[in-house]
Design a protein around this motif. Structure first.
Motif, mmCIF file in Angstrom:
data_model
loop_
_atom_site.group_PDB
_atom_site.id
_atom_site.type_symbol
_atom_site.label_atom_id
_atom_site.label_comp_id
_atom_site.label_asym_id
_atom_site.label_seq_id
_atom_site.Cartn_x
_atom_site.Cartn_y
_atom_site.Cartn_z
ATOM 1 N N THR A 185 3.220 -28.869 35.826
ATOM 2 C CA THR A 185 3.506 -29.516 34.751
ATOM 3 C C THR A 185 2.265 -30.266 34.247
ATOM 4 N N ASP A 186 1.041 -30.236 35.212
ATOM 5 C CA ASP A 186 -0.224 -30.904 34.731
ATOM 6 C C ASP A 186 -1.260 -30.141 35.458
ATOM 7 N N SER A 187 -2.627 -30.498 34.892
ATOM 8 C CA SER A 187 -3.736 -29.721 35.267
ATOM 9 C C SER A 187 -4.266 -29.688 36.743
ATOM 10 N N ASP A 188 -3.671 -30.955 37.168
ATOM 11 C CA ASP A 188 -4.147 -31.002 38.774
ATOM 12 C C ASP A 188 -3.359 -30.452 39.374
ATOM 13 N N ALA A 189 -1.964 -30.078 39.037
ATOM 14 C CA ALA A 189 -1.225 -29.213 40.030
ATOM 15 C C ALA A 189 -1.453 -27.674 39.882
ATOM 16 N N VAL A 190 -2.144 -27.509 38.815
ATOM 17 C CA VAL A 190 -2.889 -25.975 38.237
ATOM 18 C C VAL A 190 -4.043 -25.952 39.544
ATOM 19 N N ALA A 191 -4.920 -26.898 39.415
ATOM 20 C CA ALA A 191 -5.962 -27.015 40.305
ATOM 21 C C ALA A 191 -5.313 -26.749 41.714
ATOM 22 N N ALA A 192 -4.671 -27.737 42.245
ATOM 23 C CA ALA A 192 -4.133 -27.608 43.593
ATOM 24 C C ALA A 192 -3.840 -26.224 43.969
ATOM 25 N N VAL B 203 -4.207 -26.356 28.779
ATOM 26 C CA VAL B 203 -3.305 -26.698 27.799
ATOM 27 C C VAL B 203 -2.445 -27.800 28.421
ATOM 28 N N LEU B 204 -2.163 -27.797 29.434
ATOM 29 C CA LEU B 204 -1.345 -28.955 30.116
ATOM 30 C C LEU B 204 -2.294 -30.459 30.196
ATOM 31 N N ALA B 205 -3.552 -30.243 30.501
ATOM 32 C CA ALA B 205 -4.149 -31.326 30.429
ATOM 33 C C ALA B 205 -4.168 -31.872 29.089
ATOM 34 N N ALA B 206 -4.069 -31.178 27.991
ATOM 35 C CA ALA B 206 -4.182 -31.715 26.555
ATOM 36 C C ALA B 206 -3.193 -32.684 26.148
ATOM 37 N N ALA C 52 -12.912 -32.946 29.613
ATOM 38 C CA ALA C 52 -13.861 -32.668 30.446
ATOM 39 C C ALA C 52 -13.634 -32.899 32.165
ATOM 40 N N PRO C 53 -13.189 -34.223 32.466
ATOM 41 C CA PRO C 53 -12.709 -34.620 33.929
ATOM 42 C C PRO C 53 -11.863 -33.285 34.481
ATOM 43 N N ALA C 54 -10.724 -32.954 33.685
ATOM 44 C CA ALA C 54 -9.712 -32.243 34.148
ATOM 45 C C ALA C 54 -10.327 -30.793 34.293
ATOM 46 N N MET C 55 -11.148 -30.351 33.376
ATOM 47 C CA MET C 55 -11.664 -29.042 33.420
ATOM 48 C C MET C 55 -12.840 -29.040 34.436
ATOM 49 N N GLN C 56 -13.436 -30.033 34.785
ATOM 50 C CA GLN C 56 -14.167 -30.030 36.062
ATOM 51 C C GLN C 56 -13.612 -29.773 37.370
ATOM 52 N N ARG C 57 -12.220 -30.527 37.512
ATOM 53 C CA ARG C 57 -11.439 -30.404 38.643
ATOM 54 C C ARG C 57 -10.895 -28.977 38.605
ATOM 55 N N LEU C 58 -10.604 -28.352 37.655
ATOM 56 C CA LEU C 58 -10.036 -26.881 37.648
ATOM 57 C C LEU C 58 -11.267 -25.901 38.156
#
Length: 357
Positions: free
Chosen positions: A46-53, A75-78, A94-100
């Motif tokens: 449900t969020d971008s960090d969960a996708v990165a993980a 899209v989730l980070a937005a 940008a920070p969320a995209m960098q973590r991805l």
């Protein structure tokens, strides 16, 4: 670069049943590939960090699938960002995209998908949320179409009655659907070109044993599993005419990075007169990286080598080295297949002719 192809006699409905990535409109659902083949279960992000993980933990894996998942991660980070236009949103995302991006550094599709999202953001106005949602959907849809075309192109190179060996998992599980190298194999089986499919087990995560064999089974294709160490002997028997693999990065000179163990298959194939094919979407081509020796090779926890299925197989207090990828020099590759065509005997000149740069 040849682009002659035919979709005739390929029943895509029969050979394209698995979807590892599902966008619900509210969340991203990822088929947990760590639990296959015995448990079919989706992880909800449900969020971008969960996708990165999930990308880092190999819940979702395969270069194209990672890129698609990352796009939906944006899209989730937005949802946590307030911005008047796309330029402002890009800065705040940008920070969320960098973590991805940092989740899996070797697969070029990840950076490629994120770069696409940045480009459309830069050109968007107040409707930037809708724009990035459409772009993520387009990345997935284009991948599926590319895989189907790639499958037909690659299969056309294979003579009827052939045996093929593949490595790791390059099928629907690694893409939006149908697969890259496994898409070539699916198309070849559908057209009667491939009589026998061998899947290398792919240590240490056993993607061939757990994923590829299961995927083929779902489509009614009966694979034969072989230990990675048996591949050269298998080739010596004459049972295999082609090795068909995917790629996580294709360099400007035609060198390719793929799952660890691919390089040794290419060496064995050349020795035994077996053809070697790399199938990957054009998004995997990185004309900014001159050759394979410039690729950053990801290393994972050495502890992954110490056990199988949670059961320790190695003595305590020993060291291990666990590179995830290796590089196959272009001189060992007979054909690179993308949705844009076939490059036979790839080298720098052939790559420039096909992709510019």
């Amino acid at each position: 670069m040849s682009d002659t192809t035919s979709h005739d006699s390929i029943d895509f409905d029969r050979y394209d049943r698995i979807r590892p990535i599902r966008w619900t409109g509210d969340a991203l659902e990822l088929l947990d590939q760590r639990k296959l083949p015995f448990t079919v279960e989706y992880v909800t992000c449900t969020d971008s960090d969960a996708v990165a993980a999930a990308i880092h933990a190999l819940t979702v894996r395969g270069a194209p699938a990672i890129g698609i998942a990352a796009a939906w991660g944006v899209v989730l980070a937005a949802r946590t960002v307030d911005a008047d236009d796309g330029t402002q949103a890009a800065t705040r995302l940008a920070p969320a995209m960098q973590r991805l991006n940092d989740a899996r550094p070797t697969a070029v599709n990840l950076a490629w998908a994120l770069a696409r999202m940045r480009r459309v953001l830069a050109a968007s106005g107040a409707d930037w949320r809708e724009v990035i949602t459409r772009e993520a959907d387009a990345i997935a849809s284009e991948d599926l179409a590319a895989n189907r075309r790639m499958g037909a192109l690659g299969a056309a190179l294979i003579a009827p009655g052939s045996g093929v060996l593949t490595h790791c998992n390059t099928g629907s599980l690694a893409t939006a659907g149908f697969g890259t190298a496994l898409g070539v194999i699916r198309a070849g089986v559908a057209q009667g070109r491939i009589d026998k499919v061998y899947a290398g087990e792919t240590r240490p995560w056993l993607q061939g044993a757990r994923l590829t064999a299961w995927e083929l089974q779902q489509d009614g294709i009966a694979p034969t599993l072989v230990a990675d160490a048996a591949a050269a002997h298998l080739m010596s028997t004459g049972a295999v005419q082609w090795v068909v693999v995917g790629a996580d990065r294709i360099c400007a000179n035609g060198d390719t990075a793929n799952k660890i163990g691919t390089y040794q298959l290419a060496i064995a194939a050349r020795h035994h007169g077996v053809k070697f094919m790399v199938a990957a979407p054009s998004s995997t081509v990185d004309m900014d990286t001159a050759s394979g020796d410039l690729i950053h090779i990801e290393e994972r926890d050495p502890g992954e080598l110490f056990a199988v299925g949670g059961v320790r197989t190695a003595a305590a207090e020993i060291d291990a080295w666990n590179p995830v990828f290796d590089v196959t020099p272009h001189a060992l590759i007979d054909a690179i297949v993308t949705e844009r065509g076939v490059i036979e005997r790839p080298d720098g000149a052939a790559m420039r002719a096909a992709f510019g740069g």
